[in-house]
Enzyme design. Structure first.
Site, PDB file in Angstrom:
ATOM      1  N   GLU A 151       0.816  -1.218   0.000  1.00 18.58           N
ATOM      2  CA  GLU A 151       0.000   0.000   0.000  1.00 18.58           C
ATOM      3  C   GLU A 151       0.853   1.274   0.000  1.00 18.58           C
ATOM      4  O   GLU A 151       0.837   2.058   0.954  1.00 18.58           O
ATOM      5  CB  GLU A 151      -0.977  -0.024   1.167  1.00 18.58           C
ATOM      6  N   GLU A 256      -4.415  -8.976  -1.798  1.00 18.99           N
ATOM      7  CA  GLU A 256      -4.971  -8.829  -0.444  1.00 18.99           C
ATOM      8  C   GLU A 256      -6.453  -8.514  -0.502  1.00 18.99           C
ATOM      9  O   GLU A 256      -6.905  -7.649  -1.250  1.00 18.99           O
ATOM     10  CB  GLU A 256      -4.261  -7.718   0.342  1.00 18.99           C
TER      11      GLU A 256
END
Length: 540
Positions: A151, A256
């Site tokens: 991220e 994810e």
């Protein structure tokens, strides 16, 4: 940690459930490099500031040998298939990072870049990642691939390190790529590793840098999307489709997905959303799909920043046993039957739901798209007196009407919001804005799931037909229906390495639907019925 608290017989049950031949046979997993928010504490393997030569790097990765590596080895021993591990760093050691509020810490990140930009730091961080891979492999745990940074667009309050696409391309071309290819040539490297909304722009930047692109096997991405967590797994599929079309030689990997916040025992909605996202990712070019947490405690942790979430298996509060969530069984339809090496094949999946009045899964913020007409509530439109396109919905959290918004990509919202902004009227076969003259509705493409936007009329307006008694609005060029979200019945088909055909179907409707399955290549036909609120797999 949660696994270690379970009695041995329950540990064996969890391992067999996920990896054994009688279980759902997961073949991919994700491992953090250093700690992440679901670690008990923040840690790295070299906390000596200025150790650019990494002389103090813990080559035994002692922390991970306590709990994490023994769990992975049990999974490897139980699996009859190869287990592919993807490793991702959440944060470098604190001493490699730019200070935030005069403090260097693994939690959080400076903006726009979390790493210090000195050559010594960047080179050390690349070697650190490589040494971590070496350490794991020395302990008998091979690493299949890595992502550059988890991220990279989010300065999270837990372990984080922001990147820009330009920086990541430079870091790949000058440091991480050469280091990994010299020391771990067969380990795959994935860029990005964040939400789908910025996936395409990031990929274009990295792949346009030839010196970086040569080291990058593909883009990893997450399922989080939309303005709130209820909309995770609903956005971004057109970005993914374009990525696959523009860069067909590169891989796209869903790395994810996790339902948050907290645990919802027996949540059918969360299970359906997981299955929906996996199916639509695979339909739009993804080559794999990785869940995040395999096993959490009864509160959705432990998480040292209290970012608690759900998992397919939840431990009892006293750790005496575990609870299998619906999403565990839903995901098994894909993981068990669509084995590594399978190839996706075209499948035309259309249901018939004219006996269902309400949709129980729609909510504000859901995007609109064009899909085959299935005579269901997600395609039953009414025009309000103001000219808004509205549909009835009813769920445990929401009920009433949802209406179209009137700017950008069309989505559903509360009908009382921005009165008039989403009002349209027909001019011939075109839908034009009432409040904004010169604006109209345009379908972006002719494919399954084409997005629907409000654009300037000069761009060209889509021509529609209507079927008033069904409430359907059809694109004249494709015959697809304007749909809130996605169809109630969806599916994806594969041919396995052994020549079998596999069709995985998800029915989100409150009613079942008859279905005729025809395989044009194997000259096989199956008349069947898909039960309501189920996921079903057919193999032949």
């Amino acid at each position: 940690y949660v696994f270690s608290k379970l009695p041995p017989r329950v540990q064996d049950k969890v391992i067999e459930a996920y990896f054994g031949s009688s279980g759902i046979q997961y073949t991919m997993g994700r491992v953090p490099i250093n700690s992440c928010d679901f670690s008990l504490t923040t840690y790295s393997f070299d906390d000596v500031a200025g150790d650019f030569k990494l002389e103090h790097f813990d080559e035994d990765v002692s922390h991970d040998q306590k709990l994490l590596i023994p769990f992975i080895k049990k999974a490897m021993e139980a699996s009859s298939r190869d287990l592919l591990l993807l490793a991702s760093p959440w944060s470098p050691p604190a001493w490699m990072k730019e200070p935030v509020n005069s403090s260097q810490t693994m939690d959080g990140s400076a903006d726009p870049l979390g790493l210090m930009q000195s050559q010594s730091v960047l080179g050390s961080w690349a070697r650190y990642i490589s040494k971590w891979v070496t350490a794991y492999q020395a302990l008998g745990v091979p690493i299949w691939g890595i992502t550059v940074q988890n991220e990279p667009l989010f300065a999270a309050p837990w372990e984080a390190c922001k990147h820009t696409a330009e920086f990541q391309a430079s870091f790949l071309s000058r440091f991480l790529g050469p280091t990994m290819k010299a020391e771990h040539r067969n380990v795959k490297i994935f860029s990005y590793d964040h939400n789908k909304d910025a996936l395409l722009d990031w990929a274009r930047t990295v792949y346009s840098d030839r010196s970086a692109a040569q080291y990058v096997d593909g883009m990893a991405f997450h399922w989080y999307s939309g303005p709130n967590r209820l909309l995770d797994g609903t956005y971004g599929y057109d970005e993914l489709r374009k990525l696959a079309e523009e860069f067909p030689s590169k891989t796209a990997l869903a790395s994810e997905a996790c339902s948050c916040p907290g645990v919802e025992l027996n949540s059918w909605t969360r299970a359906q959303r997981f299955a929906h996202d996996a199916i639509f990712d695979l339909l739009n070019g993804a080559t794999g799909w990785i869940d995040w947490n395999l096993l959490l405690d009864s509160k959705g942790g432990p998480n040292h920043k209290n970012n608690v979430c759900d998992a397919p298996i939840i431990a009892y509060e006293d750790y005496s046993d575990v609870h299998m969530q619906p999403k565990f069984y839903f995901m098994g339809h894909l993981s068990k039957h669509v084995m590594s090496g399978s190839r996706r094949i075209d499948a035309h999946v259309v249901g018939n739901f004219h006996f269902q009045k309400f949709d129980t899964e729609m909510m504000p913020g859901i995007p609109l798209g064009m899909y085959p007409c299935e005579n269901g509530p997600r395609q039953a439109w009414k025009m309000t007196p103001e000219g808004k396109l509205a549909m009835e919905y009813k769920s445990s959290m929401f009920k009433g009407q949802l209406c179209t918004t009137g700017k950008g990509e069309l989505s559903l919202n509360d009908c009382d919001d921005a009165a008039g902004a989403g009002a349209f009227h027909f001019m011939g076969a075109e839908l034009h804005s009432v409040a904004k003259p010169g604006k109209c509705i345009k379908v972006r493409g002719r494919h399954y799931g084409s997005p629907v936007d409000v654009v300037d009329s000069s761009e060209g307006c889509t021509m529609f037909n209507t079927v008033p008694f069904l409430g359907q609005i059809l694109d004249q060029s494709t015959g697809y229906c304007l749909t809130s979200g996605w169809p109630l019945l969806s599916g994806v088909a594969f041919q396995t390495p052994y020549g079998h055909s596999v069709l995985v179907l998800l029915n989100e409707a409150e009613v079942g639907t008859p279905l005729l399955i025809t395989d044009q290549f194997m000259h096989t036909s199956i008349n069947t019925y898909i039960r309501p609120k189920t996921m079903q797999t057919f193999s032949w």
